[in-house]
Scaffold this motif. Structure first.
Motif, PDB file in Angstrom:
ATOM      1  N   UNK A 202       0.831  -1.201   0.000  1.00  0.00           N
ATOM      2  CA  UNK A 202       0.000   0.000   0.000  1.00  0.00           C
ATOM      3  C   UNK A 202       0.871   1.259   0.000  1.00  0.00           C
ATOM      4  N   UNK A 203       1.960   1.226   0.768  1.00  0.00           N
ATOM      5  CA  UNK A 203       2.867   2.366   0.775  1.00  0.00           C
ATOM      6  C   UNK A 203       3.511   2.583  -0.578  1.00  0.00           C
ATOM      7  N   UNK A 204       3.896   1.499  -1.239  1.00  0.00           N
ATOM      8  CA  UNK A 204       4.490   1.614  -2.571  1.00  0.00           C
ATOM      9  C   UNK A 204       3.478   2.180  -3.566  1.00  0.00           C
ATOM     10  N   UNK A 205       2.244   1.680  -3.524  1.00  0.00           N
ATOM     11  CA  UNK A 205       1.210   2.180  -4.435  1.00  0.00           C
ATOM     12  C   UNK A 205       0.950   3.667  -4.201  1.00  0.00           C
ATOM     13  N   UNK A 206       0.923   4.078  -2.952  1.00  0.00           N
ATOM     14  CA  UNK A 206       0.686   5.498  -2.639  1.00  0.00           C
ATOM     15  C   UNK A 206       1.837   6.354  -3.154  1.00  0.00           C
ATOM     16  N   UNK A 207       3.061   5.917  -2.895  1.00  0.00           N
ATOM     17  CA  UNK A 207       4.214   6.695  -3.345  1.00  0.00           C
ATOM     18  C   UNK A 207       4.285   6.763  -4.870  1.00  0.00           C
ATOM     19  N   UNK A 208       3.962   5.646  -5.518  1.00  0.00           N
ATOM     20  CA  UNK A 208       4.001   5.626  -6.976  1.00  0.00           C
ATOM     21  C   UNK A 208       2.944   6.558  -7.561  1.00  0.00           C
ATOM     22  N   UNK A 209       1.779   6.578  -6.961  1.00  0.00           N
ATOM     23  CA  UNK A 209       0.724   7.478  -7.438  1.00  0.00           C
ATOM     24  C   UNK A 209       1.133   8.928  -7.257  1.00  0.00           C
ATOM     25  N   UNK A 210       1.701   9.259  -6.104  1.00  0.00           N
ATOM     26  CA  UNK A 210       2.105  10.636  -5.862  1.00  0.00           C
ATOM     27  C   UNK A 210       3.192  11.071  -6.839  1.00  0.00           C
ATOM     28  N   UNK A 211       4.083  10.158  -7.189  1.00  0.00           N
ATOM     29  CA  UNK A 211       5.163  10.490  -8.110  1.00  0.00           C
ATOM     30  C   UNK A 211       4.644  10.768  -9.513  1.00  0.00           C
ATOM     31  N   UNK A 212       3.673   9.972  -9.959  1.00  0.00           N
ATOM     32  CA  UNK A 212       3.218  10.040 -11.346  1.00  0.00           C
ATOM     33  C   UNK A 212       1.932  10.833 -11.525  1.00  0.00           C
ATOM     34  N   UNK A 213       1.368  11.365 -10.454  1.00  0.00           N
ATOM     35  CA  UNK A 213       0.110  12.094 -10.573  1.00  0.00           C
ATOM     36  C   UNK A 213       0.264  13.344 -11.426  1.00  0.00           C
ATOM     37  N   UNK A 214       1.448  13.925 -11.391  1.00  0.00           N
ATOM     38  CA  UNK A 214       1.705  15.118 -12.207  1.00  0.00           C
ATOM     39  C   UNK A 214       1.830  14.702 -13.665  1.00  0.00           C
ATOM     40  N   UNK A 215       1.161  15.386 -14.522  1.00  0.00           N
ATOM     41  CA  UNK A 215       1.216  15.071 -15.947  1.00  0.00           C
ATOM     42  C   UNK A 215       2.643  15.112 -16.476  1.00  0.00           C
ATOM     43  N   UNK A 216       3.501  15.950 -15.876  1.00  0.00           N
ATOM     44  CA  UNK A 216       4.879  16.072 -16.359  1.00  0.00           C
ATOM     45  C   UNK A 216       5.681  14.811 -16.082  1.00  0.00           C
ATOM     46  N   UNK A 217       5.187  13.946 -15.162  1.00  0.00           N
ATOM     47  CA  UNK A 217       5.929  12.741 -14.816  1.00  0.00           C
ATOM     48  C   UNK A 217       5.653  11.596 -15.749  1.00  0.00           C
ATOM     49  N   UNK A 218       4.819  11.782 -16.761  1.00  0.00           N
ATOM     50  CA  UNK A 218       4.489  10.676 -17.656  1.00  0.00           C
ATOM     51  C   UNK A 218       5.691  10.188 -18.454  1.00  0.00           C
ATOM     52  N   UNK A 219       6.726  11.005 -18.538  1.00  0.00           N
ATOM     53  CA  UNK A 219       7.936  10.577 -19.252  1.00  0.00           C
ATOM     54  C   UNK A 219       8.600   9.390 -18.576  1.00  0.00           C
ATOM     55  N   UNK A 220       8.336   9.217 -17.295  1.00  0.00           N
ATOM     56  CA  UNK A 220       8.913   8.080 -16.573  1.00  0.00           C
ATOM     57  C   UNK A 220       8.382   6.759 -17.070  1.00  0.00           C
ATOM     58  N   UNK A 221       7.206   6.773 -17.690  1.00  0.00           N
ATOM     59  CA  UNK A 221       6.611   5.532 -18.170  1.00  0.00           C
ATOM     60  C   UNK A 221       7.095   5.153 -19.551  1.00  0.00           C
ATOM     61  N   UNK A 222       7.882   6.005 -20.176  1.00  0.00           N
ATOM     62  CA  UNK A 222       8.348   5.719 -21.537  1.00  0.00           C
ATOM     63  C   UNK A 222       9.447   4.684 -21.502  1.00  0.00           C
TER      64      UNK A 222
END
Length: 226
Positions: A202-222
């Motif tokens: 649950x902690x990992x899921x929360x941290x991952x969501x907070x990291x990628x919630x910003x539209x600018x972070x979508x580059x991390x998924x490339x």
């Protein structure tokens, strides 16, 4: 052997109670051994897998590392879900809404699937632990009733004639406890381990969501190199 002879001579209720206890014992021990293996791997793999994700340059690279570390596929489904969410067509309901809403949905579904795998068998252990003593007690009460009925029909009643059949009937109570105790102990031990692993996920899921919630972070998924 005398106890087995008493069981063979018992009626359908006594034999059904004994068969049910045997089935519960076999099912609980299979679950105990399987969950011991699963919990051991999860307890080791989840912290190691989450650490591998945070050390990776992108989520795509993290997925490659998780093929080695996440042997039970508890962390990787969440990473895969996040990557898949970024590819959702905007025309679909799944592609609509804010980035944070999409991440919340896909991470919740992936987390629930991982937790369902970890929790599988807990209900069985709890059921066996709570009902096996009563099944054994039912066999004992029914066996004592038939033993006393048979002795009364024989005419003369003495303590020697009563002690043997009643003592044999009490075996069912002992059998019920023998089936229930390992199931209860395993349920408590695995529940504690499961709670720790669930908190990590649950902690990992929360941290991952907070990291990628910003539209600018979508580059991390490339994928790497894009």
């Amino acid at each position: 052997m005398n106890g087995l002879a008493w069981l063979r001579q018992g009626d359908a209720v006594t034999q059904a109670a004994a068969a049910l206890l045997l089935a519960m014992s076999v099912a609980s021990w299979i679950t105990i051994f399987w969950k011991a293996w699963l919990m051991r791997r999860a307890h080791v793999d989840v912290p190691r897998s989450t650490a591998a994700v945070w050390q990776a340059p992108t989520l795509a690279a993290a997925c490659e590392q998780l093929r080695q570390w996440d042997r039970e596929d508890l962390v990787r489904p969440m990473v895969d879900a996040v990557i898949a969410a970024s590819a959702q067509p905007p025309a679909t309901l799944g592609g609509q809404g804010s980035r944070a809403q999409q991440l919340t949905r896909v991470l919740r579904n992936a987390l629930q699937a991982s937790l369902a795998r970890l929790k599988f068998g807990q209900v069985l252990l709890a059921t066996v632990g709570s009902t096996a003593p009563f099944v054994g007690l039912l066999g004992t009460v029914w066996g004592i009733y038939h033993a006393l009925t048979g002795i009364a029909g024989a005419g003369q009643i003495t303590i020697e004639r009563v002690a043997g059949p009643v003592g044999e009937a009490l075996i069912m109570t002992a059998a019920g406890l023998a089936v229930a105790i390992p199931a209860v102990l395993a349920y408590n031990v695995y529940g504690r381990i499961l709670g720790n692993v669930e908190a990590d996920l649950e902690g990992f899921a929360h941290d991952l969501r907070e990291l990628l919630a910003d539209e600018a972070a979508t580059a991390l998924t490339a994928p790497p190199g894009e």
